[in-house]
Design an enzyme around this catalytic site. Structure first.
Site, PDB file in Angstrom:
ATOM      1  N   HIS A  61      28.883  64.458  40.311  1.00 46.64           N
ATOM      2  CA  HIS A  61      29.671  63.617  41.222  1.00 46.64           C
ATOM      3  C   HIS A  61      29.579  64.062  42.675  1.00 46.64           C
ATOM      4  CE1 HIS A  61      31.889  61.059  38.335  1.00 46.64           C
ATOM      5  NE2 HIS A  61      31.847  62.097  37.533  1.00 46.64           N
ATOM      6  N   THR A  74      34.782  54.196  43.854  1.00 45.67           N
ATOM      7  CA  THR A  74      35.160  53.053  43.014  1.00 45.67           C
ATOM      8  C   THR A  74      36.227  52.220  43.716  1.00 45.67           C
ATOM      9  OG1 THR A  74      36.729  54.452  41.804  1.00 45.67           O
ATOM     10  CG2 THR A  74      34.566  54.105  40.813  1.00 45.67           C
ATOM     11  N   LYS A  99      35.256  62.020  54.048  1.00 43.64           N
ATOM     12  CA  LYS A  99      35.734  60.648  53.878  1.00 43.64           C
ATOM     13  C   LYS A  99      36.202  60.047  55.203  1.00 43.64           C
ATOM     14  CE  LYS A  99      37.030  61.439  49.054  1.00 43.64           C
ATOM     15  NZ  LYS A  99      36.120  60.496  48.386  1.00 43.64           N
ATOM     16  N   LYS A 136      42.470  57.168  49.969  1.00 42.15           N
ATOM     17  CA  LYS A 136      41.529  58.111  49.373  1.00 42.15           C
ATOM     18  C   LYS A 136      42.109  59.514  49.463  1.00 42.15           C
ATOM     19  CE  LYS A 136      37.279  55.676  50.666  1.00 42.15           C
ATOM     20  NZ  LYS A 136      36.757  55.516  49.304  1.00 42.15           N
ATOM     21  N   ARG A 137      41.581  60.402  48.623  1.00 43.91           N
ATOM     22  CA  ARG A 137      41.881  61.815  48.807  1.00 43.91           C
ATOM     23  C   ARG A 137      41.460  62.231  50.219  1.00 43.91           C
ATOM     24  NH1 ARG A 137      38.601  66.270  47.724  1.00 43.91           N
ATOM     25  NH2 ARG A 137      37.068  64.888  46.760  1.00 43.91           N
ATOM     26  N   LYS A 154      36.937  48.057  43.806  1.00 44.94           N
ATOM     27  CA  LYS A 154      38.220  47.411  43.514  1.00 44.94           C
ATOM     28  C   LYS A 154      38.641  46.496  44.659  1.00 44.94           C
ATOM     29  CE  LYS A 154      39.442  51.592  41.025  1.00 44.94           C
ATOM     30  NZ  LYS A 154      40.070  52.918  41.188  1.00 44.94           N
TER      31      LYS A 154
END
Length: 801
Positions: free
Chosen positions: A357, A646, A544, A538-539, A650
């Protein structure tokens, strides 16, 4: 395969009677005294009754046909609330609503009362939950294995804008979906030493705990197939030291229980200390060893030939957390079943598969050699054997392919070398795996790496969480999309139908109004449902780039203040996510977001133009409300660093437009929805790598973006932190001098893409058309498709449906 399809509850009256019966005889309450939680427990028991029969029938079918089983090992299963999901999968939405209303109960309140199971952190755990749903829906015999965390990931709140962590208490009430299996216990050992006698190893352990099994049924669509999630809870071998208690040493008397239960108490304990690292290693070994022991126990009960193992068992390791399964499988096959190393390794390498991942080398777990030796001495011996075998097979191997090197045990290399297949989770990620982090191992095993692009279950992430849109879709094309998401393509021609676009956007409006009501009631936050809802959930991690998002927000604030009469779209920026307790920079970014929000939201010029909201304690239940309501989806990671994502799937499935970089599954989403229906900006993965290699100066990027230069100056002078003007100076300094995550490099491109989104938002027909096309073209991103890919390419099994 003769699969049992259960009959649904006959009527709302039958369901009402079942609820009342469980309220009386299971919960032990009279209707006049029952609380909201009592009603929820009663409804859950009534729905659970509908699941148990097909659950048993599935198990009988699997044993009767001697089917191959799939075992999915994951540190996280972010399953969220289960009640409404089960109601939807069983097709009982209307009957449940009718029964509860007849009992003077509010269905939404009942569903909302269920605690959010705190068994995961983010995408890794939510993916695992989607996979469980899909394996049940397509009919693959499977078990999920993980840890039954007592507290799970921490509960987050803000104190003057700073993240504060406190223990999650989701298990304060009993969990009505689980069944404790008291007869299923595995002893898990730690420490001690190893002796060898006549070629047989004997592990003389120092400590041990028991792994106690708790099973949760996971029904697929219409419960045609129901699999099991088995979670392990740590229990002491000896519950209580009576001698110590009688001597008055009450704390020491309880010590065995306290030490054992610590293992399954929290998800991802802080491992910045030696004791934290040891607990983390024990956690990973605890659930992995319990699972592998359980798998071999089940196999040997029904098969006398150990060599049949790969024909009947496939184990999927979800990231490196369960990579110690390699050594545990070898230990069991050699020390219990008497196989020699070569035979044991042959079976192990045909049975285990590894999902990667991350491309971050530091995220591929490495354990200090001395820690592994102290906690798992037998396993370290076996890892040496694997490493030695690899060295013999490849005598000129590069140092980067060693498993044991420089005082560390490299779990990513161990998993790769011992796996049957290794898969990436998006096309770009898999290509980069081959070219970067596993390039040398890929050259040695050129057919081992395969791609399986992630997906999401449309049952949870459209049918259950977005009733207005799912009703519209079903009214338009029927309900076949629920198990065949490719059918959404039938909506595509309707993107040019003005009436359908209006109904589509009305469904979006209903979700936005519902979210606005929820935020007002629970957070005291008022938002305009007519505004563009711009969401990043998000985390918190630097790659990110929540930092880029809030800097762009500050730049937009500056622009609006300079030109308040311009026709700016009304925009609400929504953030959600948690930072790891030891991740100092991520926690500083959270503080920055909250400080910018305080300034922007207090500015009277921003009224009806810009609002910033950071929702505390982001979880699955929040996502189920935010995603259907979102207009714009922020997917802005540094290109080449997000394996897949993901959340991006969504959002697009629910009709949000994506603004993002060409990273992870964004690449495939762009291919699917078309480049005109997504806002892409920034450097590509290749350009990021080239810029880093060339030592590109972020100062040049700052100089070329007056908007960014202005915001960084504001960070330096304390515009957003007047109580501590130097608070955010380190962030500004790093962006000017290092900028590893390419925030400065991509900033102006991001800002320009946001202004392009502003323009499209004003063209309401075009925005609606793009939104419809995003939903219509998301068929390939169902986790059902992903699981069918795993079944064909990795597990060697044919789904029942």
């Amino acid at each position: 395969m003769n699969v049992h399809i259960p009959a649904p509850a006959a009527s709302s009256g039958d369901l009402r009677a079942a609820i009342e019966s469980h309220l009386t005889y299971t919960v032990g309450k009279d209707t006049r005294a029952a609380t909201l939680s009592d009603w929820r427990f009663a409804l859950t028991a009534a729905i659970r009754d509908q699941v148990v029969t097909p659950w048993f029938q599935t198990t009988r079918e699997v044993y009767g046909n001697d089917s191959k089983r799939i075992y999915y090992l994951s540190m996280e299963f972010l399953i969220g609330r289960l009640l409404q999901d089960a109601v939807t999968n069983l097709g009982l939405e209307e009957l449940v609503a009718e029964a509860l209303i007849a009992l003077d109960q509010d269905p939404d309140a009942i569903y909302g009362d269920e605690p959010d199971a705190a068994l995961g952190n983010g995408g890794l755990g939510r993916l695992a939950a989607c996979f469980l749903d899909s394996m049940s829906t397509v009919g693959i015999p499977a078990y999920g294995y993980g840890i039954r965390y007592e507290h799970g990931l921490f509960r987050q709140h803000f104190n003057q804008g700073w993240q504060v962590e406190e223990a999650e208490d989701w298990l304060r009430q009993s969990h009505p979906w689980e069944f404790e299996r008291r007869e299923v216990q595995q002893q898990i050992r730690f420490g001690g030493h190893v002796t060898h006698d006549n070629g047989r190893a004997q592990w003389h352990h120092q400590d041990a705990v028991l792994a106690q099994a708790y099973d949760t049924p996971i029904p697929g669509w219409r419960a045609r197939w129901t699999n099991t999630l088995r979670l392990w809870s740590a229990k002491p071998v000896h519950v209580f030291d009576l001698a110590a208690f009688n001597q008055g040493d009450y704390l020491r008397a309880a010590e065995p229980a306290i030490l054992a239960e610590t293992i399954s108490r929290v998800l991802y304990p802080d491992d910045t200390t030696e004791r934290g690292k040891e607990l983390r290693l024990k956690q990973e070994y605890f659930f992995t060893a319990a699972s592998v022991q359980d798998i071999l126990r089940r196999f040997t009960q029904h098969h006398s030939i150990i060599g049949q193992l790969p024909d009947k068992v496939a184990i999927q390791l979800n990231d490196t957390h369960p990579a110690i399964a390699v050594a545990e499988m070898l230990r069991l096959l050699m020390d219990r079943h008497g196989l020699d190393f070569e035979a044991a390794f042959g079976l192990t390498s045909k049975t285990l598969n590894y999902t990667n991942h991350t491309l971050l080398p530091e995220a591929l777990e490495r354990w200090p050699y001395h820690l592994m030796k102290r906690v798992l001495p037998r396993h370290l011996e076996l890892i040496h054997l694997v490493d030695d075998l690899h060295a013999r097979q490849f005598p000129d191997r590069p140092d980067g392919t060693r498993i044991i090197d420089h005082g560390e045990v490299r779990m990513g290399n161990l998993a790769f070398i011992a796996a049957n297949k290794v898969n990436g989770v998006s096309a770009l990620h898999t290509d980069l795996m081959r070219a970067t982090v596993f390039s040398d191992l890929n050259a040695m095993y050129p057919k081992r790496i395969v791609n399986q692009t992630n997906g999401v279950t449309q049952r949870r992430w459209l049918s259950t969480c977005n009733a207005p849109l799912s009703r519209l879709i079903t009214q338009t094309i029927g309900d076949g999309w629920v198990t065949d998401l490719d059918q959404l393509a039938r909506l595509e021609p309707l993107a040019d139908d003005a009436d359908f676009r209006a109904r589509f956007m009305e469904a979006k409006r209903q979700n936005k109004e519902k979210l606005a009501g929820h935020l007002a009631a629970t957070q005291g936050i008022n938002i305009d449902p007519g505004a563009m809802l711009d969401v990043q959930i998000k985390r918190l991690h630097e790659y990110k780039r929540q930092l880029m998002n809030i800097l762009e927000t500050a730049a937009l604030w500056n622009a609006i203040r300079r030109d308040p009469d311009r026709d700016w779209p009304s925009r609400v920026k929504i953030f959600g996510g948690k930072a790891a307790p030891g991740y100092t920079r991520a926690k500083l970014i959270i503080k920055l977001i909250n400080d910018v929000a305080a300034v922007v939201n207090a500015d009277p010029l921003m009224r009806d133009r810009l609002r910033v909201v950071f929702l505390p304690n982001y979880n699955v239940s929040q996502a189920e409300q935010l995603i259907p309501a979102a207009d714009l989806s922020e997917q802005i990671s540094t290109a080449g660093m997000e394996a897949s994502g993901t959340g991006n799937m969504k959002f697009a499935l629910n009709g949000a437009l994506t603004i993002g970089t060409l990273d992870g599954a964004n690449v495939e989403i762009r291919e699917a929805v078309g480049p005109d229906n997504i806002f892409i900006f920034g450097l590509t993965a290749e350009e990021v790598a080239a810029a880093r290699a060339a030592g590109a100066s972020p100062a040049a990027a700052v100089a070329q973006s007056p908007a960014l230069a202005e915001v960084l100056s504001q960070l330096d002078t304390g515009i957003f932190s007047p109580d501590d003007p130097g608070r955010f100076g380190p962030i500004a300094h790093d962006l000017r001098t290092s900028d590893w995550f390419m925030v400065a490099a991509d900033f102006q491109s991001c800002y320009d893409a946001q202004r392009k989104a502003d323009g499209v938002w004003h063209d309401t027909d075009n925005w609606a058309r793009m939104a419809v096309l995003n939903t219509a073209r998301m068929g390939r991103f169902s986790s059902d498709r992903t699981i069918r890919g795993y079944a064909a390419d990795i597990w060697g099994i044919t789904p029942a449906f």
